[in-house]
Design a protein around this motif. Sequence first.
Motif, PDB file in Angstrom:
ATOM      1  N   MET A  14      10.169 107.409  47.471  1.00  0.00           N
ATOM      2  CA  MET A  14      10.162 106.624  48.911  1.00  0.00           C
ATOM      3  C   MET A  14      10.328 105.033  48.578  1.00  0.00           C
ATOM      4  O   MET A  14      10.796 104.115  48.930  1.00  0.00           O
ATOM      5  N   LEU A  15       9.319 104.667  47.593  1.00  0.00           N
ATOM      6  CA  LEU A  15       9.054 103.012  47.543  1.00  0.00           C
ATOM      7  C   LEU A  15      10.290 102.879  46.500  1.00  0.00           C
ATOM      8  O   LEU A  15      10.905 101.717  46.555  1.00  0.00           O
ATOM      9  N   GLN A  16      10.850 103.610  45.347  1.00  0.00           N
ATOM     10  CA  GLN A  16      12.015 103.143  44.774  1.00  0.00           C
ATOM     11  C   GLN A  16      13.269 102.876  45.724  1.00  0.00           C
ATOM     12  O   GLN A  16      14.008 101.994  45.346  1.00  0.00           O
ATOM     13  N   PHE A  17      13.322 103.802  46.779  1.00  0.00           N
ATOM     14  CA  PHE A  17      14.520 103.604  47.389  1.00  0.00           C
ATOM     15  C   PHE A  17      14.352 102.749  48.770  1.00  0.00           C
ATOM     16  O   PHE A  17      15.273 102.689  49.597  1.00  0.00           O
ATOM     17  N   GLY A  18      13.109 102.191  48.924  1.00  0.00           N
ATOM     18  CA  GLY A  18      13.003 101.420  49.826  1.00  0.00           C
ATOM     19  C   GLY A  18      12.891 102.032  51.351  1.00  0.00           C
ATOM     20  O   GLY A  18      13.167 101.296  52.358  1.00  0.00           O
ATOM     21  N   LEU A  19      12.369 103.253  51.054  1.00  0.00           N
ATOM     22  CA  LEU A  19      12.487 104.100  52.522  1.00  0.00           C
ATOM     23  C   LEU A  19      11.132 103.661  53.312  1.00  0.00           C
ATOM     24  O   LEU A  19      10.972 103.946  54.427  1.00  0.00           O
ATOM     25  N   VAL A  20      10.023 103.095  52.541  1.00  0.00           N
ATOM     26  CA  VAL A  20       8.954 102.563  53.172  1.00  0.00           C
ATOM     27  C   VAL A  20       8.601 101.352  52.770  1.00  0.00           C
ATOM     28  O   VAL A  20       9.000 101.025  51.358  1.00  0.00           O
ATOM     29  N   PRO A  21       7.663 100.376  53.586  1.00  0.00           N
ATOM     30  CA  PRO A  21       7.726  99.056  53.004  1.00  0.00           C
ATOM     31  C   PRO A  21       6.641  98.918  51.803  1.00  0.00           C
ATOM     32  O   PRO A  21       6.579  98.121  51.142  1.00  0.00           O
ATOM     33  N   HIS A  22       5.659 100.043  51.795  1.00  0.00           N
ATOM     34  CA  HIS A  22       4.438  99.894  50.859  1.00  0.00           C
ATOM     35  C   HIS A  22       3.780 101.167  50.737  1.00  0.00           C
ATOM     36  O   HIS A  22       4.053 102.197  51.536  1.00  0.00           O
ATOM     37  N   ARG A  23       3.001 101.323  49.712  1.00  0.00           N
ATOM     38  CA  ARG A  23       2.499 102.935  49.254  1.00  0.00           C
ATOM     39  C   ARG A  23       1.542 103.367  50.543  1.00  0.00           C
ATOM     40  O   ARG A  23       1.547 104.376  50.776  1.00  0.00           O
ATOM     41  N   ARG A  24       0.783 102.407  51.359  1.00  0.00           N
ATOM     42  CA  ARG A  24       0.146 102.902  52.391  1.00  0.00           C
ATOM     43  C   ARG A  24       0.742 103.525  53.523  1.00  0.00           C
ATOM     44  O   ARG A  24       0.634 104.599  54.110  1.00  0.00           O
ATOM     45  N   ALA A  25       2.144 102.946  53.643  1.00  0.00           N
ATOM     46  CA  ALA A  25       2.923 103.524  54.757  1.00  0.00           C
ATOM     47  C   ALA A  25       3.302 104.993  54.298  1.00  0.00           C
ATOM     48  O   ALA A  25       3.747 105.910  55.150  1.00  0.00           O
ATOM     49  N   ALA A  26       3.464 105.248  52.828  1.00  0.00           N
ATOM     50  CA  ALA A  26       4.092 106.338  52.463  1.00  0.00           C
ATOM     51  C   ALA A  26       2.832 107.407  52.500  1.00  0.00           C
ATOM     52  O   ALA A  26       3.172 108.927  52.613  1.00  0.00           O
ATOM     53  N   GLU A  27       1.503 107.216  52.463  1.00  0.00           N
ATOM     54  CA  GLU A  27       0.538 108.066  52.507  1.00  0.00           C
ATOM     55  C   GLU A  27       0.733 109.322  53.659  1.00  0.00           C
ATOM     56  O   GLU A  27       0.476 110.504  53.030  1.00  0.00           O
ATOM     57  N   PRO A  28       0.644 108.871  54.914  1.00  0.00           N
ATOM     58  CA  PRO A  28       1.062 110.033  55.830  1.00  0.00           C
ATOM     59  C   PRO A  28       2.068 111.024  55.743  1.00  0.00           C
ATOM     60  O   PRO A  28       1.980 112.153  55.808  1.00  0.00           O
ATOM     61  N   ILE A  29       3.247 110.459  55.078  1.00  0.00           N
ATOM     62  CA  ILE A  29       4.406 111.120  54.624  1.00  0.00           C
ATOM     63  C   ILE A  29       4.200 111.905  53.576  1.00  0.00           C
ATOM     64  O   ILE A  29       4.580 113.178  53.562  1.00  0.00           O
TER      65      ILE A  29
END
Length: 557
Positions: free
Chosen positions: A409-424
């Motif tokens: 998600m971070l590599q492809f810019g699907l979320v702005p930062h790691r915290r935004a990725a947590e719930p996903i």
Amino acid sequence: MIAVSENILDISGLNVDFRSRRGSISAVREVDLQIRAGEILGIVGESGAGKSTIGAAITGLLPPNGCISGGTIRISDKIVDATDVKAMRALRGKQVSMIFQDPMTSLNPLFTIEKQLVDTIRFHSRISVDEARRKALEHLEAVGIPEAGRRIKDWPHQFSGGMRQRAVIALALCTKPKLIIADEPTTALDLSVQTQILSLIRRLALDTQVAVMLITHDMGAIAQVADRVAVMKNGEIVETEGTSAILRYPKHPYSRSLISVVPRANRKLRRFPIANDGVDIDAAMEWLSSASNRSVVRTDAPAVELRNLEHGYGSGSLKVLHDVNLTVAKGEVMGLVGGSGSGKSTIARIIAGLQKPTAGHVLLSGTDVYSATKQQRQIIRRETQMVFQDPYSSLDSQMRVDQIIAEPMLQFGLVPHRRAAEPIVYELLHAVGLDASSGQCYPHAFSGGQRQRIAIARALASRPRLLICDEPTSALDVSIQAQILNLLKDLQERLSLSVLFVSHDLPVVRQMCDKITVLERGQVCEVQDAEALFESPKHKYTASLLSLIAEMPAPAA
């Protein structure tokens, strides 16, 4: 028919414990086993049931924190003392030999096949080098190595996988042991080579009256060669019977559940009869089905189109693929089957962008990968994900699971930062049947099946349209395999994923695939709907592959 009734191996009340910081863990409890001369005893059960631990206890190869805490092991009526290092060294090879899953790790890459055989023979018998060489050649011929007189001078890397396993069997036999422990000897081999190896083990047991302990999760292998079967669960033997009786009339509930999830080659099931094991795909559906920048996608184009694909090594002189044409429609599951060296994994790696073909075109959703713009290639990379055979080697052991899944998600810019990725990340863990706390652990803390679930969650994190599965369940036992296959079926149906499913396990391919492409020596020899191919194959090579499938007797009603 077993000619001799002498017990070569006699285990009584065996207990094996492992010490840990949290105390002692019981791995094997009150196990009783006997194997007669010339008999093959199959041991089956889930990962962690204790199958390989029994083999390690017999040979004195338990890890430093393991110990035999009770019971006795007798080989030809002599008690085995695992604490006597000198005696165990003499026992291994002379009385007991091992055949391991990966022949490449059993052979020394720095020595020729001849030297390894000669050194082994001379270590256990006082004979001249010339006599040892003669015996080495005899053993290599006995296991069916073609042109053994020439090939004995080769190095391990010059042998195919099947030939390396034959060389390991020759090493196991050259000391004339009374017992052979074969621990998953055919897992990494394709169906034709597997059949050859199992037939060889069966013939050697009958001809030399060596006793064989066959440790495997492959019920087809058990049906093909075992005389009796011991079923293990949680370190205990729950049932021991003749092979036919176990497969047709299993008595214990665990035996019945184990046999019920064995993929059958004679019919297709919508899904395997096993619980979903906590899977909650709905948890991640919002993320998985969200629209994103997909300007590269042509809705009318196939998911994959290979045109006149060629690939070779050594400046293209050693051809692996010859004029391959292959199409995978959107939302279709395409099986890719064939023998070792037929080019299956090479095609998978080329489509995934891990290898570049020598010639030809690779089109993904209508876009030619090698003439695409940088932006198009980035989108193609995100929408094409791969699930490998060995999840442990494909996961970074230095990263936590939540970091592994968040990385795409971070590599492809699907979320702005790691915290935004947590719930996903937590939604994806639930979608593959793992709880949120799994995210805080490292890969080594999980079983093989759980690690494969993590690998699938990571593959889904970038919202792929094409999933490439390269032998995703071949290293898993049948019950875990059924869970993973059900999971892949559910994900494919809910997300309309296109899937390229590479496997040498034809019964699994029948259960998973809509169409099947058969490769022979780098060429496509047949493409058919899965059911049509199994019912009436058109090409003689396909027919020969199907003829090798071990017949599993149907369980009695």
